[in-house]
Design an enzyme around this catalytic site. Structure first.
Site, short mmCIF file in Angstrom:
data_model
loop_
_atom_site.label_atom_id
_atom_site.label_comp_id
_atom_site.label_asym_id
_atom_site.label_seq_id
_atom_site.Cartn_x
_atom_site.Cartn_y
_atom_site.Cartn_z
N ARG A 8 1.04 -1.29 0.36
CA ARG A 8 -0.76 -0.19 -0.16
C ARG A 8 0.90 1.42 -0.05
NH1 ARG A 8 -2.58 1.03 6.21
NH2 ARG A 8 -0.93 0.70 7.31
N GLU A 56 -18.99 3.31 -1.80
CA GLU A 56 -18.31 3.09 -2.96
C GLU A 56 -18.92 2.38 -4.62
OE1 GLU A 56 -17.46 1.30 0.79
OE2 GLU A 56 -18.85 1.12 -0.08
N ASP A 115 -9.41 -7.19 10.66
CA ASP A 115 -10.77 -6.63 10.90
C ASP A 115 -11.38 -8.15 10.52
OD1 ASP A 115 -10.43 -4.02 11.60
OD2 ASP A 115 -9.65 -3.68 9.66
N ARG A 165 -1.93 -5.19 1.92
CA ARG A 165 -1.82 -4.18 3.03
C ARG A 165 -0.62 -4.41 3.42
NH1 ARG A 165 -1.40 -3.52 8.61
NH2 ARG A 165 -2.29 -1.87 9.11
#
Length: 312
Positions: A8, A56, A115, A165
């Site tokens: 990222r 989105e 997450d 990520r």
């Protein structure tokens, strides 16, 4: 040990660099610019940066409109939300009208590990690969990320760019020549071909070392472009090694493995194994999750030995 750079971070730096040399580039994000690192572009070019909020669908639709004016929109959000909540306008606007929009899905696979399942993107490739006109790219390190960003901008048409990520070991140097639709041979081998994409390229390299210790010669291939896929390279590897294993941080249905199988079943059927997932993830340390879900070098090496047992 190779230097590690977060994909990222490499993306954010590349987008800023691209913006400096191409004033037609604009960026849109869904209130996660600090996470996707598109905010790096926004700080440098605030007049070309649009935070649409957590919507989105509207973000993708806005990008479609921007593209009709000659701008080159880069759309940014987590891959799981881009391919699901943004799925309708990606299909009905971007793909259908073959618009020049770059869809950047970050935090792919299990890389947003803490997450949990709601933020894991394990089926995004399957969706975007099925859409007409869309080019699908999945990068493996920081160098490939920058090259892919610039190549995507140069391509006139819709692109889905899959970004992790995670901090990934740097495999390539600046001399690396990235070409959309052309796979890369990382290392040669004669017994089996390990075909990886994204973070699984590094894991395939680890698997090759494990196999080497057992006297097994494994070829490692980086397939960064899943659509259009490098049919010529895949057929060559299947013919020369006679066995293939694909590795992806994605469902075993509809992703890299399916794309490779579609080629080989028509052109050069050989024993083949699939390393991927078939289920939802959970929260936890990234590397530990990869190991738990059999997405590491050991799992790839084990699958290779299974496939070799079927080799004539």
């Amino acid at each position: 040990m190779a230097e590690k750079i977060a994909i990222r971070d490499a993306f954010g730096a590349a987008l800023k660099k691209l913006g400096a040399v191409n004033d037609k580039v604009v960026a849109l994000e869904a209130d996660v610019g600090s996470s996707t690192k598109s905010g790096v572009f926004g700080k440098e070019f605030p007049d070309r940066y649009f935070n649409v909020g957590i919507s989105e669908l509207d973000m993708v639709a806005m990008a479609a409109g921007f593209s009709t004016t000659g701008l080159i929109p880069f759309v940014n959000t987590f891959a799981v939300f881009l391919a699901s909540r943004g799925g309708d306008p990606i299909n009905s606007l971007i793909a259908y009208d073959n618009l020049n929009v770059k869809l950047c899905g970050t935090y792919c696979g299990m890389s947003d590990s803490y997450d949990g399942a709601s933020h894991n993107a394990m089926s995004d490739i399957a969706y975007v690969r099925s859409l007409p006109n869309l080019t699908v790219i999945s990068v493996c390190d920081a160098v490939e990320t920058e090259k892919a960003v610039f190549a995507a901008a140069e391509l006139n048409g819709p692109v889905y760019l899959r970004l992790s990520r995670a901090a990934a070991p740097v495999i390539f140097d600046d001399s690396y020549k990235f070409e959309i639709g052309k796979g890369v041979t990382i290392s040669d081998g004669s017994d089996v071909t390990l075909i990886g994409t994204g973070y699984m390229v590094q894991k395939s390299m680890e698997a090759a070392e494990l196999l080497k210790a057992e006297g097994i010669s494994a070829r490692v291939i980086d397939i960064h472009t899943i659509k259009p896929i490098d049919r010529e390279l895949l057929i060559k590897c299947a013919k020369e090694t006679g066995a293939v294993v694909t590795a992806e941080e994605h469902s075993i249905y509809g992703g890299l493995g399916s794309a490779v199988a579609e080629v080989l079943v028509q052109e050069c059927p050989v024993p083949m194994g699939f390393v991927g997932t078939d289920g939802f993830g959970e929260s936890g340390d990234y590397e530990e999750l990869l190991s738990k879900y059999n997405l590491d070098g050991k799992a790839i090496a084990a699958k290779a030995k299974e496939v070799l047992a079927k080799k004539k």
